[in-house]
Design a protein around this motif. Structure first.
Motif, mmCIF file in Angstrom:
data_model
loop_
_atom_site.group_PDB
_atom_site.id
_atom_site.type_symbol
_atom_site.label_atom_id
_atom_site.label_comp_id
_atom_site.label_asym_id
_atom_site.label_seq_id
_atom_site.Cartn_x
_atom_site.Cartn_y
_atom_site.Cartn_z
ATOM 1 N N MET A 90 29.543 42.958 30.949
ATOM 2 C CA MET A 90 30.496 42.213 30.125
ATOM 3 C C MET A 90 31.907 42.279 30.719
ATOM 4 S SD MET A 90 29.203 42.833 26.176
ATOM 5 C CE MET A 90 29.807 44.489 26.106
ATOM 6 N N PHE A 91 32.279 43.438 31.222
ATOM 7 C CA PHE A 91 33.595 43.611 31.834
ATOM 8 C C PHE A 91 33.747 42.686 33.050
ATOM 9 C CE2 PHE A 91 36.215 45.827 35.031
ATOM 10 C CZ PHE A 91 37.417 45.878 34.342
ATOM 11 N N LEU A 92 32.707 42.621 33.890
ATOM 12 C CA LEU A 92 32.765 41.773 35.082
ATOM 13 C C LEU A 92 32.848 40.291 34.708
ATOM 14 C CD1 LEU A 92 30.197 43.610 37.356
ATOM 15 C CD2 LEU A 92 32.670 43.476 37.690
ATOM 16 N N MET A 93 32.124 39.887 33.692
ATOM 17 C CA MET A 93 32.203 38.492 33.241
ATOM 18 C C MET A 93 33.611 38.157 32.751
ATOM 19 S SD MET A 93 28.686 37.498 31.291
ATOM 20 C CE MET A 93 28.985 35.750 31.282
ATOM 21 N N LEU A 94 34.209 39.068 31.976
ATOM 22 C CA LEU A 94 35.559 38.829 31.457
ATOM 23 C C LEU A 94 36.589 38.784 32.586
ATOM 24 C CD1 LEU A 94 35.528 41.038 28.247
ATOM 25 C CD2 LEU A 94 35.587 38.544 28.378
ATOM 26 N N LYS A 95 36.453 39.667 33.550
ATOM 27 C CA LYS A 95 37.381 39.674 34.694
ATOM 28 C C LYS A 95 37.271 38.382 35.488
ATOM 29 C CE LYS A 95 39.815 43.409 34.916
ATOM 30 N NZ LYS A 95 41.266 43.316 34.830
ATOM 31 N N ALA A 96 36.050 37.916 35.714
ATOM 32 C CA ALA A 96 35.851 36.666 36.451
ATOM 33 C C ALA A 96 36.442 35.494 35.671
ATOM 34 C CB ALA A 96 34.369 36.444 36.720
ATOM 35 N N PHE A 97 36.219 35.469 34.363
ATOM 36 C CA PHE A 97 36.750 34.385 33.533
ATOM 37 C C PHE A 97 38.273 34.403 33.506
ATOM 38 C CE2 PHE A 97 37.749 32.353 29.426
ATOM 39 C CZ PHE A 97 37.178 31.114 29.679
ATOM 40 N N ALA A 98 38.870 35.592 33.613
ATOM 41 C CA ALA A 98 40.337 35.710 33.626
ATOM 42 C C ALA A 98 40.937 35.346 34.983
ATOM 43 C CB ALA A 98 40.744 37.129 33.247
ATOM 44 N N GLY A 99 40.083 35.186 35.996
ATOM 45 C CA GLY A 99 40.575 34.814 37.317
ATOM 46 C C GLY A 99 40.875 35.989 38.218
ATOM 47 N N ASP A 100 40.434 37.182 37.842
ATOM 48 C CA ASP A 100 40.672 38.375 38.648
ATOM 49 C C ASP A 100 39.516 38.614 39.618
ATOM 50 O OD1 ASP A 100 42.967 38.815 37.200
ATOM 51 O OD2 ASP A 100 41.996 40.184 35.796
ATOM 52 N N GLU A 101 39.841 39.092 40.798
ATOM 53 C CA GLU A 101 38.818 39.491 41.768
ATOM 54 C C GLU A 101 38.653 40.995 41.701
ATOM 55 O OE1 GLU A 101 38.707 38.266 45.796
ATOM 56 O OE2 GLU A 101 38.864 36.159 45.293
ATOM 57 N N PHE A 102 38.089 41.480 40.623
ATOM 58 C CA PHE A 102 37.866 42.911 40.448
ATOM 59 C C PHE A 102 36.707 43.335 41.340
ATOM 60 C CE2 PHE A 102 35.717 46.495 38.442
ATOM 61 C CZ PHE A 102 36.760 47.387 38.337
#
Length: 117
Positions: A90-102
């Protein structure tokens, strides 16, 4: 019947943030789909590769925790592994949706290298 427009781009016609978030939807399958279809965007490719690697690593870790760890430790570790994997997913999906390259440790570096090829 209308003729096809030959000037249209082939591939995914989604916002890159949405495509990157969707690459985590069913890892590793959705990641493979977006690697194949989203070739023109490095951001989508990075998250797609990271999704594939995260999915494979998560399934392997879950399998190890299910098979061997209960007999060694005396309690089902796979429940903790499952919860941790779901929260990270879930964290990775949210980061991707926010435009971050975590970048995940180890996996993120490999994904970054593969997305540049």
């Amino acid at each position: 019947m209308e003729p096809e427009n030959t000037n249209e781009k082939k591939g995914i016609q989604l916002d890159p943030k949405i495509a990157a978030a969707l690459s985590y939807l069913l890892p590793p399958l959705s990641g493979i789909f977006f690697i194949i279809k989203g070739k023109e965007n490095d951001f989508v490719r990075f998250h797609s590769y990271q999704s594939v690697l995260f999915g494979l690593f998560s399934y392997a870790l879950y399998w190890i925790a299910t098979i061997s760890l209960p007999s060694l430790l005396g309690f089902p570790v796979y429940k903790f592994v499952s919860a941790a994997a779901i929260l990270m997913w879930m964290f990775l999906m949210l980061k991707a949706f926010a435009g971050d390259e975590f970048e995940l440790p180890y996996i993120g570096k490999i994904a970054k290298e593969q997305s540049k090829k």
